[in-house]
Design an enzyme around this catalytic site. Structure first.
Site, mmCIF file in Angstrom:
data_model
loop_
_atom_site.group_PDB
_atom_site.id
_atom_site.type_symbol
_atom_site.label_atom_id
_atom_site.label_comp_id
_atom_site.label_asym_id
_atom_site.label_seq_id
_atom_site.Cartn_x
_atom_site.Cartn_y
_atom_site.Cartn_z
ATOM 1 N N HIS A 10 19.310 18.257 -4.612
ATOM 2 C CA HIS A 10 19.086 16.889 -5.101
ATOM 3 C C HIS A 10 19.307 16.867 -6.600
ATOM 4 O O HIS A 10 18.929 17.781 -7.305
ATOM 5 C CB HIS A 10 17.661 16.437 -4.791
ATOM 6 C CG HIS A 10 17.366 16.384 -3.330
ATOM 7 N ND1 HIS A 10 16.095 16.307 -2.829
ATOM 8 C CD2 HIS A 10 18.190 16.393 -2.250
ATOM 9 C CE1 HIS A 10 16.141 16.256 -1.500
ATOM 10 N NE2 HIS A 10 17.404 16.324 -1.134
ATOM 11 N N SER B 68 15.472 21.159 -3.899
ATOM 12 C CA SER B 68 15.306 19.999 -4.769
ATOM 13 C C SER B 68 14.587 20.491 -6.009
ATOM 14 O O SER B 68 14.937 21.552 -6.544
ATOM 15 C CB SER B 68 14.547 18.910 -4.010
ATOM 16 O OG SER B 68 14.466 17.740 -4.778
ATOM 17 N N ASP C 290 13.085 16.503 2.762
ATOM 18 C CA ASP C 290 14.484 16.546 3.174
ATOM 19 C C ASP C 290 14.869 18.000 3.464
ATOM 20 O O ASP C 290 14.511 18.908 2.715
ATOM 21 C CB ASP C 290 15.373 15.983 2.048
ATOM 22 C CG ASP C 290 16.840 15.948 2.448
ATOM 23 O OD1 ASP C 290 17.141 15.731 3.641
ATOM 24 O OD2 ASP C 290 17.692 16.150 1.565
#
Lengths: 277, 193
Positions: free
Chosen positions: B43, B16, B136
């Site tokens: 992301h 991310s 995540d």
């Protein structure tokens, strides 16, 4: 603290689930893409604190009234007003001119979920001067979602996103023209749904019930295997008049569909197709 | 329809905030491997539908693309998870997309991708988790580890945003910890196992 663990779905329990849904309720989930179906089932189990799919299977067997709730949970309701704005712009610029001269405009929204897509279409038709001759058919397998769609009321927190999407598609048109705020909700004007019929329909197992100038089926095919995609797209193309328009999700593909041969591409990036004349 | 594509080694990269440059460098430097498919789940803003493939720059001969739904997984390809869809691997050898709810506020979610690989019982795969400001991917990587796949985590001290690698390390000790400049080396090691 991690709380991500979804219950695992053993193949045997999944087979039993398929059997129950098919024999008890006439719903065939066998050709749903397995990875996303398993994940979705796992999410439902977790939400209802069920430790295994066999417990869900038992509930489905013993409590038929649970079915509607289950269908509401297992079907994916992610949608928004003018989701993927550039696709709506392309639809208006490239498809509407082909449809504008036709005597009627019958539009089928397949898998309409909570209804934002059909509201988007109604607004686009209004702003294009086509609404008066349009008839919209909004179908979904999920009765609860359809009931919600008919209310045309959405959480107020979505207002910013919807305004932004609307601006991208129809610059200068304020959301307030079509929706008002009331008791923490964003409520769309009932006139937008005057020409819409909401019908419970399962595209997997049922035939199309009409003929259409425009069919939208966006982000539903992704949940099916290539085999089922082929079957469903054949139904969609069959239901189009010659020269009719099909719009699918922007990351969906007709690669596996024999019926694609009966279509030409109107906009490949936005996945808008026209049935050959 | 049965596909015989599962001989491809899946090398999965999740990240991310702070992972874009290390992943781009990896993509530019990784020697071409005909039996390897690289899958990148990063992301990104949901509105950024285009441009990610171009932003990755040149490669050592890999084909770089954002897969459509049901794209067949092929060696020699680098697949970038598209914005605003979860990317899943299906047992029959193709990708599926989904618009299920975001996981950790993220769609695509790294957890969803990695757990799908485990669920598909893909024969050969490995994964690396890089910089990120949420957790995540940590759980998915742990699932891969438990299923016997090779796992690697960027050293938190090397990551621009250490939350994501730290979240993984709080769950288990992966096969390798790495600094971003050694990512190609880690991948080649995983392929040699």
């Amino acid at each position: 603290m991690f709380n991500e663990a979804l219950p695992e779905i053993p193949d045997g329990e999944l087979e039993r689930f398929f059997q129950i849904m098919l024999t008890q309720y006439g719903m065939d989930f066998r050709e749903y893409a397995p990875a996303s179906l398993k994940r979705r089932l796992g999410t439902v189990l977790k939400r209802y604190s069920l430790s295994s799919l066999s417990l869900l299977n038992q509930r489905l067997l013993s409590q038929p009234e649970y079915l509607d709730l289950f269908i509401n949970e297992i079907t994916v309701s992610t949608t928004e007003l003018f989701r993927d704005p550039s696709a709506w712009v392309a639809l208006r610029q490239q498809a509407f001119p082909l449809l504008a001269g036709l005597p009627q405009l019958r539009i089928w929204h397949v898998g309409v979920s909570t209804g934002e897509e059909v509201l988007s279409m109604a607004i686009l038709l209004q702003e294009s001067g086509l609404y008066a001759k349009a008839q919209l058919f909004a179908t979904d397998i999920d009765q609860r979602a359809l009931e919600q769609a008919q209310k045309a009321a959405y959480p107020l927190r979505l207002k910013g996103l919807y305004q932004q999407n609307l601006q991208a598609v129809l610059p200068g048109i304020p959301l307030a023209k079509y929706a008002r705020e009331e008791e923490g909700k964003l409520i769309f004007h009932p006139s937008l749904l005057e020409r819409v019929r909401f019908i419970r329909h399962n595209i997997v197992s049922e035939s199309p019930f009409g003929e259409y100038e425009l069919v939208l089926c966006r982000n539903l095919l992704i949940y099916f295997t290539p085999t089922l995609q082929d079957k469903v797209v054949t139904k969609l193309v069959d239901s189009l008049i010659p020269g009719g328009i099909l719009m699918i999700g922007t990351k969906e593909s007709l690669f596996w569909c024999k019926a694609a041969k009966r279509l030409t591409s109107l906009n490949e990036i936005e996945r808008i197709y026209r049935k050959r004349l | 329809m049965i596909f015989q594509r599962r001989d491809v080694y899946l090398w999965l990269l999740g990240g991310s905030a702070g992972s874009f440059n290390p992943i781009r460098r990896f993509i530019q430097q990784m020697p071409f491997q005909v039996h390897v498919a690289i899958v990148v789940c990063m992301h990104r803003l949901r509105s950024l539908r285009m441009g990610m493939v171009e932003a990755m720059g040149g490669t050592q001969g890999w084909v770089v693309l954002e897969p459509d739904d049901k794209t067949i997984i092929q060696g020699g390809h680098i697949y970038i998870a598209p914005a605003d869809y979860h990317l899943l691997v299906e047992p029959e050898g193709y990708f599926s997309l989904s618009v299920d709810e975001p996981v950790h506020f993220s769609r695509p979610s790294i957890d969803v991708l990695l757990e799908a690989v485990v669920g598909a019982r893909w024969p050969r795969a490995g994964a690396a988790l890089l910089s990120g400001a949420n957790k995540d991917g940590a759980w998915g990587l742990y699932r891969m580890y438990r299923a016997g796949y090779f796992t690697a985590v960027q050293e938190p001290s090397d990551a621009e945003m250490p939350t994501m690698p730290q979240a993984a390390l709080s769950l288990f000790e992966p096969h390798r910890r790495f600094t971003a400049d050694r990512l190609v080396e880690v991948c080649l090691y995983a392929l040699s196992l």
